[in-house]
Design a protein around this motif. Sequence first.
Motif, mmCIF file in Angstrom:
data_model
loop_
_atom_site.group_PDB
_atom_site.id
_atom_site.type_symbol
_atom_site.label_atom_id
_atom_site.label_comp_id
_atom_site.label_asym_id
_atom_site.label_seq_id
_atom_site.Cartn_x
_atom_site.Cartn_y
_atom_site.Cartn_z
ATOM 1 N N LEU A 1 -0.335 1.041 5.631
ATOM 2 C CA LEU A 1 0.702 0.568 4.717
ATOM 3 C C LEU A 1 0.491 1.134 3.316
ATOM 4 O O LEU A 1 1.441 1.576 2.661
ATOM 5 C CB LEU A 1 0.699 -0.959 4.683
ATOM 6 N N ALA A 2 -0.756 1.115 2.844
ATOM 7 C CA ALA A 2 -1.050 1.630 1.510
ATOM 8 C C ALA A 2 -0.765 3.124 1.422
ATOM 9 O O ALA A 2 -0.197 3.607 0.432
ATOM 10 C CB ALA A 2 -2.503 1.341 1.151
ATOM 11 N N ALA A 3 -1.157 3.872 2.455
ATOM 12 C CA ALA A 3 -0.921 5.317 2.448
ATOM 13 C C ALA A 3 0.567 5.628 2.429
ATOM 14 O O ALA A 3 1.022 6.552 1.741
ATOM 15 C CB ALA A 3 -1.590 5.958 3.661
ATOM 16 N N THR A 4 1.345 4.851 3.177
ATOM 17 C CA THR A 4 2.794 5.053 3.198
ATOM 18 C C THR A 4 3.398 4.759 1.831
ATOM 19 O O THR A 4 4.290 5.484 1.358
ATOM 20 C CB THR A 4 3.441 4.162 4.264
ATOM 21 N N LEU A 5 2.905 3.712 1.166
ATOM 22 C CA LEU A 5 3.422 3.380 -0.156
ATOM 23 C C LEU A 5 3.086 4.470 -1.167
ATOM 24 O O LEU A 5 3.930 4.851 -1.985
ATOM 25 C CB LEU A 5 2.856 2.030 -0.610
ATOM 26 N N ILE A 6 1.873 4.984 -1.105
ATOM 27 C CA ILE A 6 1.475 6.054 -2.019
ATOM 28 C C ILE A 6 2.363 7.278 -1.846
ATOM 29 O O ILE A 6 2.743 7.943 -2.816
ATOM 30 C CB ILE A 6 -0.006 6.412 -1.800
ATOM 31 N N ASP A 7 2.717 7.567 -0.610
ATOM 32 C CA ASP A 7 3.539 8.743 -0.320
ATOM 33 C C ASP A 7 5.033 8.503 -0.544
ATOM 34 O O ASP A 7 5.821 9.448 -0.442
ATOM 35 C CB ASP A 7 3.324 9.187 1.128
ATOM 36 N N SER A 8 5.425 7.257 -0.837
ATOM 37 C CA SER A 8 6.841 6.942 -0.997
ATOM 38 C C SER A 8 7.352 7.363 -2.371
ATOM 39 O O SER A 8 6.579 7.604 -3.303
ATOM 40 C CB SER A 8 7.078 5.434 -0.810
ATOM 41 N N LEU A 9 8.663 7.426 -2.506
ATOM 42 C CA LEU A 9 9.289 7.750 -3.770
ATOM 43 C C LEU A 9 8.920 6.719 -4.827
ATOM 44 O O LEU A 9 8.595 5.565 -4.517
ATOM 45 C CB LEU A 9 10.803 7.813 -3.605
ATOM 46 N N ALA A 10 9.031 7.124 -6.092
ATOM 47 C CA ALA A 10 8.605 6.263 -7.191
ATOM 48 C C ALA A 10 9.330 4.932 -7.218
ATOM 49 O O ALA A 10 8.776 3.927 -7.653
ATOM 50 C CB ALA A 10 8.799 6.995 -8.519
ATOM 51 N N GLY A 11 10.570 4.875 -6.743
ATOM 52 C CA GLY A 11 11.327 3.637 -6.794
ATOM 53 C C GLY A 11 10.968 2.624 -5.731
ATOM 54 O O GLY A 11 11.464 1.498 -5.755
ATOM 55 N N ILE A 12 10.125 3.010 -4.789
ATOM 56 C CA ILE A 12 9.727 2.093 -3.714
ATOM 57 C C ILE A 12 8.570 1.229 -4.194
ATOM 58 O O ILE A 12 7.522 1.730 -4.573
ATOM 59 C CB ILE A 12 9.329 2.877 -2.453
ATOM 60 N N GLY A 13 8.779 -0.092 -4.141
ATOM 61 C CA GLY A 13 7.747 -0.996 -4.617
ATOM 62 C C GLY A 13 6.908 -1.631 -3.530
ATOM 63 O O GLY A 13 5.829 -2.149 -3.809
ATOM 64 N N ALA A 14 7.391 -1.604 -2.287
ATOM 65 C CA ALA A 14 6.657 -2.270 -1.221
ATOM 66 C C ALA A 14 6.925 -1.610 0.122
ATOM 67 O O ALA A 14 7.999 -1.055 0.355
ATOM 68 C CB ALA A 14 7.027 -3.753 -1.156
ATOM 69 N N VAL A 15 5.932 -1.682 0.986
ATOM 70 C CA VAL A 15 6.059 -1.272 2.382
ATOM 71 C C VAL A 15 5.705 -2.482 3.232
ATOM 72 O O VAL A 15 4.642 -3.088 3.051
ATOM 73 C CB VAL A 15 5.127 -0.091 2.720
ATOM 74 N N ILE A 16 6.596 -2.844 4.129
ATOM 75 C CA ILE A 16 6.422 -4.022 4.963
ATOM 76 C C ILE A 16 6.139 -3.587 6.396
ATOM 77 O O ILE A 16 6.844 -2.731 6.944
ATOM 78 C CB ILE A 16 7.674 -4.908 4.916
ATOM 79 N N GLY A 17 5.119 -4.168 6.996
ATOM 80 C CA GLY A 17 4.791 -3.855 8.378
ATOM 81 C C GLY A 17 5.780 -4.478 9.345
ATOM 82 O O GLY A 17 6.287 -5.584 9.123
ATOM 83 N N VAL A 18 6.058 -3.758 10.423
ATOM 84 C CA VAL A 18 6.956 -4.231 11.480
ATOM 85 C C VAL A 18 6.222 -4.089 12.808
ATOM 86 O O VAL A 18 5.591 -3.054 13.065
ATOM 87 C CB VAL A 18 8.260 -3.408 11.506
ATOM 88 N N ASP A 19 6.272 -5.109 13.653
ATOM 89 C CA ASP A 19 5.537 -5.031 14.909
ATOM 90 C C ASP A 19 6.294 -4.210 15.944
ATOM 91 O O ASP A 19 7.398 -3.701 15.692
ATOM 92 C CB ASP A 19 5.178 -6.428 15.431
ATOM 93 N N ALA A 20 5.706 -4.085 17.112
ATOM 94 C CA ALA A 20 6.262 -3.206 18.144
ATOM 95 C C ALA A 20 7.624 -3.682 18.644
ATOM 96 O O ALA A 20 8.380 -2.891 19.224
ATOM 97 C CB ALA A 20 5.290 -3.096 19.314
ATOM 98 N N THR A 21 7.962 -4.946 18.419
ATOM 99 C CA THR A 21 9.259 -5.467 18.851
ATOM 100 C C THR A 21 10.304 -5.412 17.739
ATOM 101 O O THR A 21 11.431 -5.875 17.923
ATOM 102 C CB THR A 21 9.131 -6.920 19.341
ATOM 103 N N GLY A 22 9.928 -4.871 16.582
ATOM 104 C CA GLY A 22 10.865 -4.738 15.482
ATOM 105 C C GLY A 22 10.922 -5.918 14.537
ATOM 106 O O GLY A 22 11.821 -5.989 13.698
ATOM 107 N N VAL A 23 9.961 -6.834 14.626
ATOM 108 C CA VAL A 23 9.947 -8.026 13.777
ATOM 109 C C VAL A 23 9.085 -7.780 12.539
ATOM 110 O O VAL A 23 7.950 -7.308 12.642
ATOM 111 C CB VAL A 23 9.414 -9.246 14.553
ATOM 112 N N ASP A 24 9.626 -8.097 11.350
ATOM 113 C CA ASP A 24 8.856 -7.979 10.119
ATOM 114 C C ASP A 24 7.604 -8.841 10.190
ATOM 115 O O ASP A 24 7.629 -9.973 10.697
ATOM 116 C CB ASP A 24 9.684 -8.442 8.920
ATOM 117 N N GLN A 25 6.522 -8.311 9.632
ATOM 118 C CA GLN A 25 5.260 -9.036 9.546
ATOM 119 C C GLN A 25 4.982 -9.337 8.074
ATOM 120 O O GLN A 25 4.408 -8.502 7.366
ATOM 121 C CB GLN A 25 4.128 -8.219 10.165
ATOM 122 N N PRO A 26 5.377 -10.504 7.579
ATOM 123 C CA PRO A 26 5.289 -10.775 6.144
ATOM 124 C C PRO A 26 3.868 -10.825 5.601
ATOM 125 O O PRO A 26 3.678 -10.728 4.385
ATOM 126 C CB PRO A 26 5.992 -12.130 5.993
#
Length: 202
Positions: A105-130
Amino acid sequence: MTTAAIVLAGGTSQRFGSDKLDAPLAGVPLLQHAVRGLPDDWLLIIVGPHRALPRAALFVREDPPGGGPGAGLVAGARAARDAGASMIATMPGDAPYGSAAAQELAATLIDSLAGIGAVIGVDATGVDQPLQLAARGPALRMLAQRSGTHNLRARSLLDDLDAATGVVRLRLPAALTADVDVPEDLATLSRDRVLIRPDDQT
């Protein structure tokens, strides 16, 4: 950039019947599996009572103690902000692959555009993991400044982030979202080898 790993470890383990974070998995307490493999230069923040760990950690409590994962996320974000962290990655203490998920998650956020403030994990069934997310900048400040944490639902924090800051979602492999709710889950993790072995950090 200073990154803080926030581990939510303040639950009462009612469904498990005893302190599940102390329960052994492959001979190692479950909480130690969750934090194993985190980068040495990450600040480790445990939201919950003090426990023995193989590395230094800052222990804080949610308000009120035992107030649930939403309150725990806010308490961890505040502690990270006060410690000078510029990014956080969160994980539940009962997820053996929590550290691996946090790093993705951290690596994805670092690589994201400057306007992205958060990356949220999603499980294999497509459900957000808060409880599995990474946040920086305005998103981190929003979490740290959240008030009214008594009985705060963690999922409502995702709604706040969605409404106020750029958010992306990352589909995580099933192993990285696997957690322990009841004793049988330990047997399932061991049988399916969905665990971080004590001698394997790869």
